[in-house]
Enzyme design. Sequence first.
Site, PDB file in Angstrom:
ATOM      1  N   GLU A 168      -2.351  -7.131  -7.224  1.00 26.75           N
ATOM      2  CA  GLU A 168      -2.655  -5.984  -6.360  1.00 26.75           C
ATOM      3  C   GLU A 168      -3.780  -6.307  -5.399  1.00 26.75           C
ATOM      4  O   GLU A 168      -4.657  -7.118  -5.705  1.00 26.75           O
ATOM      5  CB  GLU A 168      -3.121  -4.807  -7.235  1.00 26.75           C
ATOM      6  CG  GLU A 168      -2.011  -3.882  -7.679  1.00 26.75           C
ATOM      7  CD  GLU A 168      -1.586  -2.900  -6.597  1.00 26.75           C
ATOM      8  OE1 GLU A 168      -1.911  -3.111  -5.407  1.00 26.75           O
ATOM      9  OE2 GLU A 168      -0.920  -1.917  -6.962  1.00 26.75           O
ATOM     10  N   ASP A 169      -3.786  -5.631  -4.266  1.00 25.43           N
ATOM     11  CA  ASP A 169      -4.903  -5.756  -3.325  1.00 25.43           C
ATOM     12  C   ASP A 169      -6.112  -4.967  -3.806  1.00 25.43           C
ATOM     13  O   ASP A 169      -7.225  -5.470  -3.845  1.00 25.43           O
ATOM     14  CB  ASP A 169      -4.495  -5.310  -1.911  1.00 25.43           C
ATOM     15  CG  ASP A 169      -3.844  -3.923  -1.871  1.00 25.43           C
ATOM     16  OD1 ASP A 169      -3.606  -3.308  -2.935  1.00 25.43           O
ATOM     17  OD2 ASP A 169      -3.559  -3.446  -0.754  1.00 25.43           O
ATOM     18  N   ASP A 207      -7.567   1.907  -6.619  1.00 28.70           N
ATOM     19  CA  ASP A 207      -8.375   3.026  -6.148  1.00 28.70           C
ATOM     20  C   ASP A 207      -8.313   4.103  -7.240  1.00 28.70           C
ATOM     21  O   ASP A 207      -9.005   3.982  -8.245  1.00 28.70           O
ATOM     22  CB  ASP A 207      -7.770   3.458  -4.807  1.00 28.70           C
ATOM     23  CG  ASP A 207      -8.594   4.474  -4.070  1.00 28.70           C
ATOM     24  OD1 ASP A 207      -9.816   4.407  -4.105  1.00 28.70           O
ATOM     25  OD2 ASP A 207      -7.999   5.358  -3.427  1.00 28.70           O
ATOM     26  N   ARG A 214      -4.954  -6.434   8.554  1.00 28.31           N
ATOM     27  CA  ARG A 214      -4.556  -7.170   7.341  1.00 28.31           C
ATOM     28  C   ARG A 214      -4.904  -8.645   7.479  1.00 28.31           C
ATOM     29  O   ARG A 214      -5.175  -9.332   6.503  1.00 28.31           O
ATOM     30  CB  ARG A 214      -3.036  -7.056   7.113  1.00 28.31           C
ATOM     31  CG  ARG A 214      -2.556  -5.671   6.732  1.00 28.31           C
ATOM     32  CD  ARG A 214      -1.094  -5.751   6.263  1.00 28.31           C
ATOM     33  NE  ARG A 214      -0.458  -4.440   6.221  1.00 28.31           N
ATOM     34  CZ  ARG A 214      -0.548  -3.591   5.206  1.00 28.31           C
ATOM     35  NH1 ARG A 214      -1.252  -3.908   4.140  1.00 28.31           N
ATOM     36  NH2 ARG A 214       0.064  -2.432   5.242  1.00 28.31           N
ATOM     37  N   PHE A 255     -14.060   2.601   2.618  1.00 27.46           N
ATOM     38  CA  PHE A 255     -12.733   2.167   3.062  1.00 27.46           C
ATOM     39  C   PHE A 255     -12.811   0.754   3.627  1.00 27.46           C
ATOM     40  O   PHE A 255     -13.529   0.486   4.580  1.00 27.46           O
ATOM     41  CB  PHE A 255     -12.165   3.125   4.110  1.00 27.46           C
ATOM     42  CG  PHE A 255     -10.699   2.910   4.317  1.00 27.46           C
ATOM     43  CD1 PHE A 255      -9.775   3.479   3.453  1.00 27.46           C
ATOM     44  CD2 PHE A 255     -10.245   2.088   5.338  1.00 27.46           C
ATOM     45  CE1 PHE A 255      -8.415   3.238   3.616  1.00 27.46           C
ATOM     46  CE2 PHE A 255      -8.886   1.840   5.496  1.00 27.46           C
ATOM     47  CZ  PHE A 255      -7.969   2.425   4.637  1.00 27.46           C
TER      48      PHE A 255
HETATM   49  P1  IMP Z   1      -4.189   4.173  -5.921  1.00 27.49           P
HETATM   50  O1  IMP Z   1      -2.885   4.629  -6.477  1.00 27.49           O
HETATM   51  O2  IMP Z   1      -5.065   5.339  -5.535  1.00 27.49           O
HETATM   52  O3  IMP Z   1      -4.919   3.217  -6.815  1.00 27.49           O
HETATM   53  O4  IMP Z   1      -3.824   3.511  -4.541  1.00 27.49           O
HETATM   54  C1  IMP Z   1      -4.077   2.200  -4.235  1.00 27.49           C
HETATM   55  C2  IMP Z   1      -3.563   1.907  -2.839  1.00 27.49           C
HETATM   56  O5  IMP Z   1      -4.279   2.687  -1.866  1.00 27.49           O
HETATM   57  C3  IMP Z   1      -3.815   0.480  -2.462  1.00 27.49           C
HETATM   58  O6  IMP Z   1      -2.759  -0.368  -2.858  1.00 27.49           O
HETATM   59  C4  IMP Z   1      -3.984   0.567  -0.964  1.00 27.49           C
HETATM   60  O7  IMP Z   1      -2.715   0.501  -0.340  1.00 27.49           O
HETATM   61  C5  IMP Z   1      -4.581   1.921  -0.726  1.00 27.49           C
HETATM   62  N1  IMP Z   1      -6.047   1.849  -0.586  1.00 27.49           N
HETATM   63  C6  IMP Z   1      -6.980   2.357  -1.427  1.00 27.49           C
HETATM   64  N2  IMP Z   1      -8.219   2.114  -0.993  1.00 27.49           N
HETATM   65  C7  IMP Z   1      -8.097   1.426   0.170  1.00 27.49           C
HETATM   66  C8  IMP Z   1      -9.046   0.867   1.110  1.00 27.49           C
HETATM   67  O8  IMP Z   1     -10.286   0.943   0.980  1.00 27.49           O
HETATM   68  N3  IMP Z   1      -8.501   0.210   2.172  1.00 27.49           N
HETATM   69  C9  IMP Z   1      -7.169   0.068   2.367  1.00 27.49           C
HETATM   70  N4  IMP Z   1      -6.243   0.587   1.528  1.00 27.49           N
HETATM   71  C10 IMP Z   1      -6.702   1.255   0.429  1.00 27.49           C
HETATM   72 MG    MG Z   2      -1.353  -1.688  -2.850  1.00 29.18          MG
END
Ligand code: IMP
Ligand code: MG
Length: 173
Positions: free
Chosen positions: A97-98, A101, A163, A150
């Site tokens: 995963e990147d 959050d 990206r 962010f």
């Molecule tokens: P989660 O389900 O809330 O954990 O969502 C995670 C996804 O939200 C990541 O895979 C990203 O696509 C997006 N995301 C969350 N925080 C950031 C950020 O700071 N920058 C860019 N994308 C983010």
């Molecule tokens: Mg993602």
Amino acid sequence: MQDKIRVLISEKDIERKISEIGAEISRKYTGRTVHLICVLKGGAFFMCELAKRITTDVSMDFMSVSSYGSETASSGNIKIIKDLDESIEGKNVIIVEDIIDSGRTLKVLTEMLQQRNPACMEVCTLLDKPDRRVADVDVSYTCFNIPDEFVVGYGLDYDQKYRNLPFIGVVEF
Ligand code: IMP
Ligand code: MG
């Protein structure tokens, strides 16, 4: 590039950390094949760099999911945009995963993939925002914990931009 972007983690620091995680995975899976699953699109840059630093056999697959609702707060309802090409049954899966959050997307994803009977399954993430966690997810490898800001770059986007930045930066809105 109109937005002002402040460097949070340099390319050098990212690469050093990926090397460490790659070595850790290599030690743990010696003699076995690691099946890396990239969560598109954000995980792509990280997975390629990680794969190059794993010394045991690696296979790779790609998946794309989207969470319903707004872009900045994921709902936990996920839709498969692109499913895996291959079965993961009996494989040593690592989901790459990147960023984690709220953790909602990952929770739904891991539950879904667990039903496909991998031999084992772990999660490896480039970034984690622990302050934002809502869903309980088990993450085995984290390169960096970051504050609730962010970020973009190294695969992460703001409205599909940035990206390709080779570092992690904070967009100064
Ligand atoms: P989660 O389900 O809330 O954990 O969502 C995670 C996804 O939200 C990541 O895979 C990203 O696509 C997006 N995301 C969350 N925080 C950031 C950020 O700071 N920058 C860019 N994308 C983010
Ligand atoms: Mg993602």
